[in-house]
Write a protein that holds these residues in place. Structure first.
Motif, PDB file in Angstrom:
ATOM      1  N   MET A   1       6.155  -7.992   0.202  1.00 29.70           N
ATOM      2  CA  MET A   1       5.663  -7.359  -1.009  1.00 29.70           C
ATOM      3  C   MET A   1       4.615  -6.295  -0.671  1.00 29.70           C
ATOM      4  N   LYS A   2       3.799  -6.555   0.352  1.00 28.83           N
ATOM      5  CA  LYS A   2       2.756  -5.598   0.741  1.00 28.83           C
ATOM      6  C   LYS A   2       3.362  -4.242   1.111  1.00 28.83           C
ATOM      7  N   ASN A   3       4.393  -4.264   1.947  1.00 27.50           N
ATOM      8  CA  ASN A   3       5.010  -3.012   2.383  1.00 27.50           C
ATOM      9  C   ASN A   3       5.730  -2.307   1.244  1.00 27.50           C
ATOM     10  N   LEU A   4       6.348  -3.076   0.346  1.00 24.26           N
ATOM     11  CA  LEU A   4       6.997  -2.476  -0.818  1.00 24.26           C
ATOM     12  C   LEU A   4       5.967  -1.808  -1.724  1.00 24.26           C
ATOM     13  N   ALA A   5       4.826  -2.464  -1.903  1.00 20.85           N
ATOM     14  CA  ALA A   5       3.769  -1.889  -2.721  1.00 20.85           C
ATOM     15  C   ALA A   5       3.224  -0.620  -2.073  1.00 20.85           C
ATOM     16  N   LEU A   6       2.980  -0.657  -0.775  1.00 22.15           N
ATOM     17  CA  LEU A   6       2.477   0.516  -0.068  1.00 22.15           C
ATOM     18  C   LEU A   6       3.449   1.679  -0.217  1.00 22.15           C
ATOM     19  N   ASP A   7       4.738   1.404  -0.079  1.00 26.02           N
ATOM     20  CA  ASP A   7       5.752   2.440  -0.237  1.00 26.02           C
ATOM     21  C   ASP A   7       5.717   3.020  -1.649  1.00 26.02           C
ATOM     22  N   TYR A   8       5.518   2.165  -2.640  1.00 28.28           N
ATOM     23  CA  TYR A   8       5.411   2.623  -4.027  1.00 28.28           C
ATOM     24  C   TYR A   8       4.232   3.583  -4.183  1.00 28.28           C
ATOM     25  N   PHE A   9       3.067   3.192  -3.695  1.00 24.36           N
ATOM     26  CA  PHE A   9       1.878   4.026  -3.856  1.00 24.36           C
ATOM     27  C   PHE A   9       2.023   5.355  -3.120  1.00 24.36           C
ATOM     28  N   ARG A  10       2.735   5.360  -2.030  1.00 24.26           N
ATOM     29  CA  ARG A  10       2.952   6.579  -1.256  1.00 24.26           C
ATOM     30  C   ARG A  10       3.995   7.508  -1.874  1.00 24.26           C
ATOM     31  N   LYS A  11       5.084   6.922  -2.423  1.00 23.20           N
ATOM     32  CA  LYS A  11       6.270   7.734  -2.697  1.00 23.20           C
ATOM     33  C   LYS A  11       6.816   7.719  -4.113  1.00 23.20           C
ATOM     34  N   GLN A  12       6.457   6.770  -4.937  1.00 23.66           N
ATOM     35  CA  GLN A  12       7.048   6.710  -6.274  1.00 23.66           C
ATOM     36  C   GLN A  12       6.570   7.904  -7.099  1.00 23.66           C
ATOM     37  N   PRO A  13       7.498   8.780  -7.509  1.00 22.80           N
ATOM     38  CA  PRO A  13       7.096  10.021  -8.192  1.00 22.80           C
ATOM     39  C   PRO A  13       6.185   9.836  -9.397  1.00 22.80           C
ATOM     40  N   SER A  14       6.482   8.865 -10.241  1.00 17.96           N
ATOM     41  CA  SER A  14       5.641   8.696 -11.432  1.00 17.96           C
ATOM     42  C   SER A  14       4.211   8.343 -11.051  1.00 17.96           C
ATOM     43  N   TYR A  15       4.033   7.553  -9.998  1.00 15.16           N
ATOM     44  CA  TYR A  15       2.683   7.211  -9.536  1.00 15.16           C
ATOM     45  C   TYR A  15       2.047   8.402  -8.823  1.00 15.16           C
ATOM     46  N   CYS A  16       2.814   9.038  -7.954  1.00 15.86           N
ATOM     47  CA  CYS A  16       2.286  10.149  -7.154  1.00 15.86           C
ATOM     48  C   CYS A  16       1.838  11.318  -8.016  1.00 15.86           C
ATOM     49  N   LEU A  17       2.502  11.545  -9.122  1.00 16.78           N
ATOM     50  CA  LEU A  17       2.145  12.658  -9.991  1.00 16.78           C
ATOM     51  C   LEU A  17       1.002  12.337 -10.936  1.00 16.78           C
ATOM     52  N   MET A  18       0.909  11.082 -11.353  1.00 15.89           N
ATOM     53  CA  MET A  18      -0.055  10.748 -12.391  1.00 15.89           C
ATOM     54  C   MET A  18      -1.323  10.059 -11.898  1.00 15.89           C
ATOM     55  N   VAL A  19      -1.210   9.149 -10.960  1.00 13.05           N
ATOM     56  CA  VAL A  19      -2.366   8.328 -10.588  1.00 13.05           C
ATOM     57  C   VAL A  19      -2.861   8.636  -9.179  1.00 13.05           C
ATOM     58  N   ALA A  20      -1.957   8.864  -8.252  1.00 14.14           N
ATOM     59  CA  ALA A  20      -2.343   9.062  -6.852  1.00 14.14           C
ATOM     60  C   ALA A  20      -3.397  10.158  -6.653  1.00 14.14           C
ATOM     61  N   PRO A  21      -3.306  11.303  -7.359  1.00 13.93           N
ATOM     62  CA  PRO A  21      -4.364  12.312  -7.167  1.00 13.93           C
ATOM     63  C   PRO A  21      -5.750  11.799  -7.547  1.00 13.93           C
ATOM     64  N   LYS A  22      -5.814  10.951  -8.554  1.00 14.48           N
ATOM     65  CA  LYS A  22      -7.097  10.377  -8.965  1.00 14.48           C
ATOM     66  C   LYS A  22      -7.630   9.430  -7.894  1.00 14.48           C
ATOM     67  N   VAL A  23      -6.727   8.644  -7.294  1.00 18.67           N
ATOM     68  CA  VAL A  23      -7.135   7.734  -6.227  1.00 18.67           C
ATOM     69  C   VAL A  23      -7.637   8.545  -5.037  1.00 18.67           C
ATOM     70  N   ARG A  24      -6.875   9.572  -4.655  1.00 16.75           N
ATOM     71  CA  ARG A  24      -7.269  10.429  -3.533  1.00 16.75           C
ATOM     72  C   ARG A  24      -8.629  11.080  -3.799  1.00 16.75           C
ATOM     73  N   ASP A  25      -8.833  11.566  -5.018  1.00 16.56           N
ATOM     74  CA  ASP A  25     -10.119  12.193  -5.367  1.00 16.56           C
ATOM     75  C   ASP A  25     -11.264  11.189  -5.279  1.00 16.56           C
ATOM     76  N   MET A  26     -11.021   9.972  -5.732  1.00 14.24           N
ATOM     77  CA  MET A  26     -12.073   8.956  -5.700  1.00 14.24           C
ATOM     78  C   MET A  26     -12.395   8.559  -4.262  1.00 14.24           C
ATOM     79  N   VAL A  27     -11.362   8.379  -3.436  1.00 14.59           N
ATOM     80  CA  VAL A  27     -11.597   8.072  -2.020  1.00 14.59           C
ATOM     81  C   VAL A  27     -12.390   9.205  -1.380  1.00 14.59           C
ATOM     82  N   THR A  28     -11.981  10.436  -1.645  1.00 15.10           N
ATOM     83  CA  THR A  28     -12.653  11.602  -1.050  1.00 15.10           C
ATOM     84  C   THR A  28     -14.111  11.675  -1.493  1.00 15.10           C
ATOM     85  N   ARG A  29     -14.361  11.467  -2.784  1.00 18.49           N
ATOM     86  CA  ARG A  29     -15.735  11.533  -3.293  1.00 18.49           C
ATOM     87  C   ARG A  29     -16.606  10.462  -2.633  1.00 18.49           C
ATOM     88  N   LEU A  30     -16.094   9.244  -2.586  1.00 19.48           N
ATOM     89  CA  LEU A  30     -16.866   8.154  -1.979  1.00 19.48           C
ATOM     90  C   LEU A  30     -17.066   8.389  -0.480  1.00 19.48           C
TER      91      LEU A  30
END
Length: 112
Positions: A1-30
């Motif tokens: 399940m861990k690897n499937l989840a990681l793949d989702y966060f990396r590649k699933q278009p709906s996540y990558c377009l909507m949420v992933a940029p926010k996660v990346r911005d938060m990681v970068t800011r911190l």
């Protein structure tokens, strides 16, 4: 399940377009504030953004597979999903570190 989840966060278009940029911005800011990986990961995981990411993955799995909600919401599977999300955060953090140290041209595979 861990690897499937990681793949989702990396590649699933709906996540990558909507949420992933926010996660990346938060990681970068911190990261720019000088926080270590542990602090970055804990902060994001406890945030609404982290919770939203985990919930989105669970909804995705429930919609594209025949698994029950009880299965996907079990403690063991939830921990695996969280571990996949933490691995995703770690990849972003390490990418920032590699860029800072002049190793941007190296891939993650080359560093293993």
């Amino acid at each position: 399940m861990k690897n499937l989840a990681l793949d989702y966060f990396r590649k699933q278009p709906s996540y990558c377009l909507m949420v992933a940029p926010k996660v990346r911005d938060m990681v970068t800011r911190l990261w720019l504030e000088g926080n270590g990986l542990r602090t970055v990961a804990e902060t994001i995981l406890k945030s609404d953004l982290g919770k939203q990411s985990i919930i989105r993955y669970k909804q995705y799995v429930a919609n594209v597979t025949a698994v029950t909600e009880d299965f996907i919401n079990s403690d063991e599977n939830t921990r695996s999903i969280i571990m996949g999300f933490l691995s995703y955060i770690e990849e972003i953090y390490n990418e920032l570190e590699y860029k800072r140290n002049g190793l941007a041209e190296l891939s993650f595979e080359a560093l293993k």
